[in-house]
Design a protein around this motif. Structure first.
Motif, PDB file in Angstrom:
ATOM      1  N   ASN A   1      14.372  -2.544   0.943  1.00  0.00           N
ATOM      2  CA  ASN A   1      13.760  -3.479   0.001  1.00  0.00           C
ATOM      3  C   ASN A   1      12.705  -4.359   0.659  1.00  0.00           C
ATOM      4  OD1 ASN A   1      15.512  -2.561  -2.035  1.00  0.00           O
ATOM      5  ND2 ASN A   1      17.099  -3.993  -1.396  1.00  0.00           N
ATOM      6  N   TYR A   2      12.663  -4.356   1.990  1.00  0.00           N
ATOM      7  CA  TYR A   2      11.737  -5.207   2.733  1.00  0.00           C
ATOM      8  C   TYR A   2      10.646  -4.406   3.435  1.00  0.00           C
ATOM      9  CZ  TYR A   2      15.101  -8.972   2.006  1.00  0.00           C
ATOM     10  OH  TYR A   2      15.928  -9.902   1.431  1.00  0.00           O
ATOM     11  N   LEU A   3      10.477  -3.140   3.062  1.00  0.00           N
ATOM     12  CA  LEU A   3       9.498  -2.296   3.742  1.00  0.00           C
ATOM     13  C   LEU A   3       8.091  -2.883   3.681  1.00  0.00           C
ATOM     14  CD1 LEU A   3      10.632   1.311   2.746  1.00  0.00           C
ATOM     15  CD2 LEU A   3      10.519   0.354   5.055  1.00  0.00           C
ATOM     16  N   ALA A   4       7.733  -3.473   2.557  1.00  0.00           N
ATOM     17  CA  ALA A   4       6.383  -4.023   2.422  1.00  0.00           C
ATOM     18  C   ALA A   4       6.131  -5.152   3.409  1.00  0.00           C
ATOM     19  CB  ALA A   4       6.153  -4.517   0.993  1.00  0.00           C
ATOM     20  N   ASP A   5       7.190  -5.806   3.866  1.00  0.00           N
ATOM     21  CA  ASP A   5       7.054  -6.894   4.832  1.00  0.00           C
ATOM     22  C   ASP A   5       7.236  -6.420   6.266  1.00  0.00           C
ATOM     23  OD1 ASP A   5       6.829  -9.144   2.887  1.00  0.00           O
ATOM     24  OD2 ASP A   5       8.819  -8.447   2.323  1.00  0.00           O
ATOM     25  N   LEU A   6       8.010  -5.368   6.457  1.00  0.00           N
ATOM     26  CA  LEU A   6       8.290  -4.879   7.803  1.00  0.00           C
ATOM     27  C   LEU A   6       7.146  -4.050   8.374  1.00  0.00           C
ATOM     28  CD1 LEU A   6      12.013  -3.831   7.306  1.00  0.00           C
ATOM     29  CD2 LEU A   6      11.209  -5.540   8.939  1.00  0.00           C
ATOM     30  N   LEU A   7       6.572  -3.177   7.558  1.00  0.00           N
ATOM     31  CA  LEU A   7       5.554  -2.257   8.058  1.00  0.00           C
ATOM     32  C   LEU A   7       4.187  -2.929   8.130  1.00  0.00           C
ATOM     33  CD1 LEU A   7       6.485   1.055   6.196  1.00  0.00           C
ATOM     34  CD2 LEU A   7       7.540  -0.010   8.197  1.00  0.00           C
ATOM     35  N   GLU A   8       3.295  -2.315   8.907  1.00  0.00           N
ATOM     36  CA  GLU A   8       1.934  -2.834   9.025  1.00  0.00           C
ATOM     37  C   GLU A   8       1.237  -2.815   7.664  1.00  0.00           C
ATOM     38  OE1 GLU A   8       3.431  -2.235  12.839  1.00  0.00           O
ATOM     39  OE2 GLU A   8       3.362  -0.843  11.163  1.00  0.00           O
ATOM     40  N   THR A   9       0.342  -3.748   7.465  1.00  0.00           N
ATOM     41  CA  THR A   9      -0.351  -3.842   6.178  1.00  0.00           C
ATOM     42  C   THR A   9      -1.249  -2.640   5.918  1.00  0.00           C
ATOM     43  OG1 THR A   9      -2.100  -5.153   7.237  1.00  0.00           O
ATOM     44  CG2 THR A   9      -0.300  -6.362   6.186  1.00  0.00           C
ATOM     45  N   CYS A  10      -1.616  -1.901   6.966  1.00  0.00           N
ATOM     46  CA  CYS A  10      -2.464  -0.725   6.774  1.00  0.00           C
ATOM     47  C   CYS A  10      -1.685   0.454   6.198  1.00  0.00           C
ATOM     48  CB  CYS A  10      -3.119  -0.325   8.093  1.00  0.00           C
ATOM     49  SG  CYS A  10      -1.944   0.162   9.394  1.00  0.00           S
ATOM     50  N   VAL A  11      -0.361   0.387   6.228  1.00  0.00           N
ATOM     51  CA  VAL A  11       0.474   1.456   5.665  1.00  0.00           C
ATOM     52  C   VAL A  11       0.655   1.172   4.178  1.00  0.00           C
ATOM     53  CG1 VAL A  11       2.704   2.633   5.753  1.00  0.00           C
ATOM     54  CG2 VAL A  11       1.656   1.771   7.862  1.00  0.00           C
ATOM     55  N   LYS A  12      -0.030   1.919   3.348  1.00  0.00           N
ATOM     56  CA  LYS A  12      -0.038   1.672   1.910  1.00  0.00           C
ATOM     57  C   LYS A  12       0.993   2.497   1.152  1.00  0.00           C
ATOM     58  CE  LYS A  12      -3.469  -1.148   2.385  1.00  0.00           C
ATOM     59  NZ  LYS A  12      -3.228  -2.611   2.271  1.00  0.00           N
ATOM     60  N   ARG A  13       1.549   3.494   1.812  1.00  0.00           N
ATOM     61  CA  ARG A  13       2.491   4.390   1.143  1.00  0.00           C
ATOM     62  C   ARG A  13       3.498   4.889   2.162  1.00  0.00           C
ATOM     63  NH1 ARG A  13       1.320  10.046  -2.093  1.00  0.00           N
ATOM     64  NH2 ARG A  13       2.125   9.385  -4.117  1.00  0.00           N
ATOM     65  N   VAL A  14       4.750   5.038   1.763  1.00  0.00           N
ATOM     66  CA  VAL A  14       5.778   5.503   2.691  1.00  0.00           C
ATOM     67  C   VAL A  14       6.862   6.231   1.908  1.00  0.00           C
ATOM     68  CG1 VAL A  14       7.090   3.338   2.556  1.00  0.00           C
ATOM     69  CG2 VAL A  14       7.316   4.799   4.582  1.00  0.00           C
ATOM     70  N   ILE A  15       7.443   7.250   2.520  1.00  0.00           N
ATOM     71  CA  ILE A  15       8.596   7.947   1.954  1.00  0.00           C
ATOM     72  C   ILE A  15       9.837   7.420   2.651  1.00  0.00           C
ATOM     73  CG2 ILE A  15       9.759  10.164   1.635  1.00  0.00           C
ATOM     74  CD1 ILE A  15       7.030  11.513   1.734  1.00  0.00           C
ATOM     75  N   TYR A  16      10.769   6.875   1.888  1.00  0.00           N
ATOM     76  CA  TYR A  16      12.031   6.416   2.464  1.00  0.00           C
ATOM     77  C   TYR A  16      13.081   7.507   2.282  1.00  0.00           C
ATOM     78  CZ  TYR A  16      16.355   3.952   3.307  1.00  0.00           C
ATOM     79  OH  TYR A  16      17.582   3.596   3.806  1.00  0.00           O
ATOM     80  N   LEU A  17      13.785   7.841   3.369  1.00  0.00           N
ATOM     81  CA  LEU A  17      14.826   8.866   3.334  1.00  0.00           C
ATOM     82  C   LEU A  17      16.153   8.278   3.785  1.00  0.00           C
ATOM     83  CD1 LEU A  17      12.944  11.843   5.064  1.00  0.00           C
ATOM     84  CD2 LEU A  17      13.091  11.331   2.627  1.00  0.00           C
ATOM     85  N   ASP A  18      17.227   8.652   3.103  1.00  0.00           N
ATOM     86  CA  ASP A  18      18.557   8.305   3.581  1.00  0.00           C
ATOM     87  C   ASP A  18      18.843   9.076   4.868  1.00  0.00           C
ATOM     88  OD1 ASP A  18      19.125   6.500   1.634  1.00  0.00           O
ATOM     89  OD2 ASP A  18      20.356   7.842   0.418  1.00  0.00           O
ATOM     90  N   SER A  19      19.778   8.565   5.651  1.00  0.00           N
ATOM     91  CA  SER A  19      20.065   9.177   6.955  1.00  0.00           C
ATOM     92  C   SER A  19      21.121  10.271   6.881  1.00  0.00           C
ATOM     93  CB  SER A  19      20.526   8.092   7.938  1.00  0.00           C
ATOM     94  OG  SER A  19      21.654   7.406   7.425  1.00  0.00           O
ATOM     95  N   ASP A  20      21.488  10.700   5.666  1.00  0.00           N
ATOM     96  CA  ASP A  20      22.508  11.746   5.535  1.00  0.00           C
ATOM     97  C   ASP A  20      21.948  12.970   4.817  1.00  0.00           C
ATOM     98  OD1 ASP A  20      22.183  10.594   3.078  1.00  0.00           O
ATOM     99  OD2 ASP A  20      24.317  10.391   2.629  1.00  0.00           O
ATOM    100  N   LEU A  21      20.685  13.288   5.079  1.00  0.00           N
ATOM    101  CA  LEU A  21      20.080  14.431   4.407  1.00  0.00           C
ATOM    102  C   LEU A  21      19.432  15.373   5.411  1.00  0.00           C
ATOM    103  CD1 LEU A  21      16.765  13.975   4.471  1.00  0.00           C
ATOM    104  CD2 LEU A  21      17.289  12.328   2.703  1.00  0.00           C
TER     105      LEU A  21
END
Length: 255
Positions: A176-196
């Motif tokens: 839920n905090y990806l927009a604050d954690l990642l660099e501002t230049c990263v405009k899009r990201v795929i989030y994956l669970d760790s059990d796949l």
């Protein structure tokens, strides 16, 4: 209104693609801690000692995964100066913790193994422990990645104890905090669970057009919501009051 997209079944578990824009910045003020070191090393507010069992965890060193001839290279890659802001990269976010470490390593390997252009994939690892980077680097020596520390105390008091125990781990909510954690230049990201395990080229999912939608997720029709919204949940106004009268809900952590 939240829109749910049906993807073509690349994965065996939950996948979320998020466009990082100011409209979805996490709950202000943003307290998540961003790792500002671009070479993959961590900087933390406190120094934590590694757990005694960490030396027992080890993985066989992965082979090098190279791009196919038809893969496109940016000018930065051609000059050997790829960084997190390279526009040609596919960005993947995934949590990294000791309990699910084997799953995370397997997920990373499956992405690289099935990618036509594995050198174009950049991983963003979300952690609440400070001692896992060296293990990842020894397993995938040529992996492009950064590690971001998420303070579990940010959300610990906000988690309802009425849900199943596995969902009480604060790191589950770092997404839920990806927009604050990642660099501002990263405009899009795929989030994956760790059990796949990924069984197709991740770039096909990356190319999915979300249109004006901010978030896309797979449709899942077998969730038993009584496991989440129990009598204990409804009786606690701290939690039930947050969704009272809501027209739509996004449950970011399902079965």
């Amino acid at each position: 209104m939240l829109w749910i997209l049906r993807f073509s079944g690349f994965f065996s578990a939950a996948v979320v693609m998020i466009i990082l824009s100011p409209s979805i910045q996490s709950f202000p003020p943003a307290e998540a801690i961003r790792s500002s070191n671009l070479d993959g090393h961590l900087r933390f507010p406190v120094l934590l000692s590694p757990p005694d069992y960490l030396p027992q965890l080890s993985f066989r060193r992965s082979t090098a995964f190279r791009n196919a001839d038809e893969c496109r290279f940016s000018d930065r890659q051609t000059r050997g100066k790829t960084d997190v802001c390279d526009p040609s990269l596919v960005h993947i976010a995934i949590t990294l913790d000791v309990e699910y470490l084997r799953g995370s390593i397997a997920a990373v390997h499956s992405i690289l193994l099935n990618s036509l252009c594995p050198e174009n994939v950049f991983f963003h690892f979300l952690v609440s422990e400070t001692n896992l980077e060296s293990l990842v680097r020894s397993t995938f020596p040529q992996l492009k990645f950064k590690v971001y520390y998420f303070d579990p105390e940010i959300v610990r008091s906000l988690i309802s104890t009425s849900v199943r125990q596995a969902l009480e781990q604060p790191l589950n909510y770092a997404r839920n905090y990806l927009a604050d954690l990642l660099e501002t230049c990263v405009k899009r990201v795929i989030y994956l669970d760790s059990d796949l395990v990924v069984v197709d080229d991740i770039e096909k999912l990356w190319a999915t057009d979300l249109g004006s939608r901010t978030i896309g997720a797979p449709e899942y029709c077998h969730a038993n919501f009584t496991k989440y919204f129990t009598s204990g949940f409804w009786s606690d106004r701290r939690f039930s009051g947050n969704i009272s009268g809501a027209e739509a809900l996004l449950l970011s952590t399902l079965e």
